[in-house]
Write an enzyme that holds these catalytic residues in place. Structure first.
Site, mmCIF file in Angstrom:
data_model
loop_
_atom_site.group_PDB
_atom_site.id
_atom_site.type_symbol
_atom_site.label_atom_id
_atom_site.label_comp_id
_atom_site.label_asym_id
_atom_site.label_seq_id
_atom_site.Cartn_x
_atom_site.Cartn_y
_atom_site.Cartn_z
ATOM 1 C CD GLU A 106 -2.459 1.167 2.813
ATOM 2 O OE1 GLU A 106 -3.601 1.649 2.911
ATOM 3 O OE2 GLU A 106 -1.837 0.677 3.785
ATOM 4 C CE LYS A 125 -7.720 0.474 3.707
ATOM 5 N NZ LYS A 125 -6.607 1.164 4.402
ATOM 6 C CB CYS A 161 -3.545 -1.622 5.219
ATOM 7 S SG CYS A 161 -2.628 -1.087 6.689
#
Length: 538
Positions: A296, A355, A407
């Protein structure tokens, strides 16, 4: 005249310190449970990574059970809050590493409210037969609530995430994190109940009722037997072949929040490490990877809008001769996205994943005007809110299907499961932990990925900008990992799997079942209490 002496009354002999002793007893009676609740919360924290003391969760819940059993719901509320503070204050200290103690303390104060409500619920059901069962279900109901509210939830600190090294881990494949956490909590409460019955028997000399003893024994033995039986669900065998994966950790120019000030340096670092790996491949020192995974924020410069960033990524992809999953920050139609970009060495960007579970106060700012009124510096840290993606992200890379879980998303059951249901044969968790320095955060997140590997029986890769990056087998074993804040790469042939575990197939069902069990126990206990008060008043 006879004088009769009037006897003089002797001064009343007071028992020395009778009143002080009574006061001391009262204070001890009040403070001991409070101290025990807080310290058992600390004990639970110590059971979490980076330590491998997973088994300390059992005595932590045993003491918590001792503190709560037989108390009123009001007492349970206060004691539960102390337990929550003891657990969450040290566990989440990393949230204040760069922004100061304010946000950290505010987060803990809010999250501990959920634990306080659990404490009240456990106190209520602790009067029921077989109370450890109901109490453990109440704990999981509290975790379910905490994973959903406020601001879409914060599941960090689920009991399952502290069990990556424990004997209960195979239960993740049976029913996911709710069943794994339930087993640990049940065993802890059951341990206290067994000890309590033994002590009571020795103190009174009266035999414990057979049914009560059997139930207590089962609360300890069933979770352990279930964990060993679930080992049959755990496998690291390839089902649809293997793939050679490369995980790149480029590192960052400096620690802390301002690493983004050198965004181009971060991109260059990851390109440089990929080109270094390409040179080793050409020299025959390392196997050629089928695909490459960047973390990321490896390119916070939008490669769609900046030709220089695009050229850097193109060069790295051409050098390694394999598709790369690049973590970028992309602006599209006036909206900002935390995006994974599938970069083909010949065609360039061919697919994207945005995301979906974005981080409050990190990637978007709830209550922006209120927070700005309190501290304008906090609003400047998140100048523009990120937007959420809407679709699962599964990239086809050299024939393999790679599920992307960016994440923070790894903490959410639904976010990981959706990629596997959508066909992922391997899971990648690209992350950026540079803003949390050398705190325990990266190890806590790595443990989550280990649990997810077992939960869905998939190889999990964890490419991180600054470490710890890792490759995790479907049985939860870490086979390779990097250090922190060093450039490095990991290359390994890993199994690809397509079958679904019971946890994957069942999805949210085990959690909802445990929530219903908790609701049933609370209803039973409250109803019994009402009936008892009515009977007493007649």
């Amino acid at each position: 005249m006879t004088v009769t002496a009037t006897p003089v009354d002797e001064p009343e002999q007071l028992e020395p310190q009778a009143v002080p002793v009574s006061r001391v007893s009262r204070w001890v009676g009040r403070l001991l449970p409070a101290a025990a609740a807080a310290l058992s919360g600390v004990l639970l924290y110590v059971s979490f990574p980076p330590r491998t003391l997973w088994w300390l969760a059992l005595p932590a819940f045993a003491v918590f059970g001792w503190v709560l059993r037989g108390r009123s719901w009001k007492a349970g509320l206060g004691l539960g809050y102390l337990f929550g503070l003891g657990f969450l204050l040290p566990l989440l200290v990393w949230t204040g590493v760069e922004v100061g103690p304010g946000p950290w303390l505010a987060l803990v104060v809010i999250e501990a409210v959920f634990v306080a409500l659990v404490g009240a619920g456990v106190a209520v059901v602790s009067k029921l037969p077989g109370w450890p069962l109901w109490a453990a279900a109440v704990w999981i109901a509290g975790e379910a609530a905490r994973a959903r509210a406020p601001f879409s939830g914060f599941p960090w600190g689920k009991i399952a995430f502290g069990q990556a090294d424990g004997v209960f881990l195979p239960l993740a494949a049976l029913g996911g994190t709710p069943v794994l956490g339930f087993a640990v909590v049940l065993c802890g409460f059951g341990l206290y109940e067994v000890v309590r019955l033994v002590v009571e028997n020795r103190r009174t000399g009266e035999a414990v009722r057979r049914g009560t003893a059997i139930v207590a024994a089962l609360t300890v033995s069933v979770p352990l037997v279930g964990a060993f039986a679930s080992r049959a669900l755990v496998s690291d065998k390839a089902e649809v072949g293997t793939a050679t994966v490369a995980v790149i950790q480029g590192n960052v120019p400096r620690l802390g929040l301002d690493f983004n000030a050198q965004r181009r340096a971060v991109l260059d670092y990851h390109a440089k490490e990929t080109e270094r790996l390409a040179a080793e491949v050409r020299a025959g020192k390392v196997a050629r990877p089928d695909f490459v995974l960047w973390p990321e924020n490896s390119s916070d410069i939008d490669p769609f809008a900046n030709s220089d960033a695009r050229a850097v990524i193109d060069k790295a992809a051409t050098a390694i001769g394999a598709p790369i999953s690049v973590g970028g920050v992309v602006e599209r139609d006036g909206k900002l996205y935390n995006e994974q970009i599938l970069w083909d060495p010949e065609k360039g960007p061919v697919d994207t994943y945005d995301k979906r579970q974005i981080q409050p106060f990190g990637e978007y700012l709830p209550l922006r005007s209120l927070i700005g009124a309190i501290n304008s510096e906090w609003t400047s840290m998140v100048r523009q809110d990120f937007s959420r993606g809407t679709e699962p992200g599964v990239f086809t890379m050299d024939g393999a299907k790679i599920g992307l879980v960016t994440c923070y998303e790894a903490a959410f059951d639904w976010a990981v499961r959706s990629e596997v249901v959508d066909g992922a044969q391997l899971i990648s968790v690209p992350s950026n932990n540079a803003t949390f320095d050398r705190s325990e955060m990266t190890y806590q997140q790595l443990a989550m990925s280990r649990v997810r590997a077992v939960e869905h029986s998939r190889t999990v890769t964890v490419p991180v900008t600054s470490g710890v990056s890792a490759i995790i087998m479907p049985d939860g074993r870490i086979t390779q990992k990097t250090g922190m804040f060093v450039p490095d790469s990991l290359v390994q042939k890993v199994p690809l799997r397509s079958s679904q575990t019971p946890a994957t197939r069942l999805g949210i069902a085990p959690e909802m079942l445990l929530v219903l069990v908790a609701a049933g126990g609370l209803g039973w206990a409250i109803g019994a209490g009402v009936r008892g008060r009515r009977a007493g008043g007649v």
